[in-house]
Design an enzyme around this catalytic site. Structure first.
Site, short mmCIF file in Angstrom:
data_model
loop_
_atom_site.label_atom_id
_atom_site.label_comp_id
_atom_site.label_asym_id
_atom_site.label_seq_id
_atom_site.Cartn_x
_atom_site.Cartn_y
_atom_site.Cartn_z
CD GLU A 202 -3.07 -0.83 0.20
OE1 GLU A 202 -3.43 0.33 -0.01
OE2 GLU A 202 -3.56 -1.82 -0.39
CD GLU A 211 -5.50 8.23 -3.13
OE1 GLU A 211 -6.00 7.94 -4.23
OE2 GLU A 211 -6.17 8.44 -2.09
CG ASN A 249 -13.29 3.45 5.76
OD1 ASN A 249 -13.98 2.63 6.37
ND2 ASN A 249 -12.96 3.29 4.48
#
Length: 349
Positions: A202, A211, A249
């Site tokens: 990831e 990200e 989340n």
């Protein structure tokens, strides 16, 4: 003085073999990973040996290919005394003896691709000039009881961002005591390897904190939720070791951890312990696109493939992106090998 030396040697002749005074000089130490042609000379366990034909990874004294040429160096110079320097990334066969950077010698007890002898105790044992020594204890356990030592963690992530600290991880583990602490020692290490392998995938090897595709940032706000997106519609992009994303989340993770991540999602990219906690929260409590958590998949024997499904199964599993799946599997196999446990079955999804 010369006369005294000769007299002393004569006085000891009754108890010392005559060969010790005239032993030949030792040849280069035998190296299990090296290939030798017929006629090659090596030293091993205080003797010189001559190869009768081509050989590799056949130990002198236990293989017919080697002919004993007699004691060398007084019988005290074993292979470790002139072993080659250890080289990271070089393949070592069982029986290879190396000189480490600390000046000490180690022998490969399991073949390996150049793992660090002072970290990978399952692959290497300490070695003395006259043979193997007591290997002593394995890596001391982390004070928090983590099955991965800090040295092993550093070897798993040699190029990691300094933000992702080992201390941050072990601190975060206090909030999830069952993580890598359930079942046998093998299962504990397999779970740790599985979590860290997914994390590695990831984050590009614990390099990226946030990200990288900024074009995605505005897409992670589900405005239909009653709590909305108070930090801004583009504030809930992927962050941390599992790249936590979406406002719902952040809300769920913050509620579980007692931290206002919905209002301040930037904590995940500024506080290493918080970042690790969000990764462990997802691993321990969320099924994602799968049917079980990553933790349950590993401790219940469902295999590494189920952890991939729980994290990103809707985009990678069932043939959707086999290259991404294989990337995760490769990391998992490296890490289990480093920890000295089998990878188990059901590796893909």
């Amino acid at each position: 003085m010369l006369g005294a030396a000769v007299l002393a040697a004569g006085a000891l002749s009754a108890v010392l073999p005559a060969a010790s005074a005239t032993a030949a000089e030792c040849a280069a130490a035998w190296n299990g990973s090296a290939a030798y042609n017929g006629g090659a000379s090596v030293s091993y366990n205080g003797h010189n040996w001559s190869a009768r034909w081509w050989t590799q990874n056949e130990t002198p004294g236990s293989a017919e290919v080697w002919t004993d040429q007699g004691a060398c160096g007084g019988g005290t110079s074993g292979p470790g005394c002139s072993a080659p320097n250890w080289t990271a990334g070089q393949w070592y066969a069982v029986g290879s003896v190396v000189r480490y950077t600390d000046g000490k010698y180690y022998i490969a007890v399991h073949e390996n691709p150049g793992y660090d002898p002072v970290i990978s105790n399952w692959y290497w044992d300490p070695y003395a000039c006259d043979g193997p020594t007591d290997p002593g204890p394995s890596d001391p356990p982390d004070p928090g009881g983590f099955v991965v030592s800090e040295a092993q963690f550093n070897q798993m992530f040699p190029g990691r961002n300094s933000f992702y600290t080992y201390a941050g991880l072990t601190s975060a583990m206090a909030a999830f005591p069952a993580f890598a602490n359930t079942g046998s020692d093998t299962v504990k290490k397999q779970e740790a390897a599985a979590f860290l392998a997914n994390v590695s995938h990831e984050t590009g090897g614990l390099v990226y904190i946030v990200e990288q595709n900024t074009a995605n940032y505005p897409h992670y706000c589900d405005a239909g939720r009653p709590y909305g997106c108070p930090a801004g519609t583009a504030a809930y992009y992927g962050r941390g070791p599992i790249q936590l994303s979406w406002n719902f989340n952040y809300k769920a993770a913050g509620d579980a951890l007692g931290i206002d991540l919905l209002g301040n999602p930037w904590l995940v990219e500024r506080d290493a312990a918080v970042a690790w906690k969000t990764g462990l929260w997802y691993w321990m409590t969320q099924n994602g696109p799968g049917t079980m958590t990553g933790h349950n998949a590993m401790v219940n024997g469902r295999g590494f493939g189920e952890t991939i499904r729980s994290i990103n199964g809707s985009l990678e599993c069932d043939g959707r992106n086999p290259a991404q799946v294989q990337s995760r599997v490769n990391a998992y196999q490296r890490f289990t090998q480093l920890l000295g446990v089998p990878a188990g079955g059901d590796l893909t999804c």
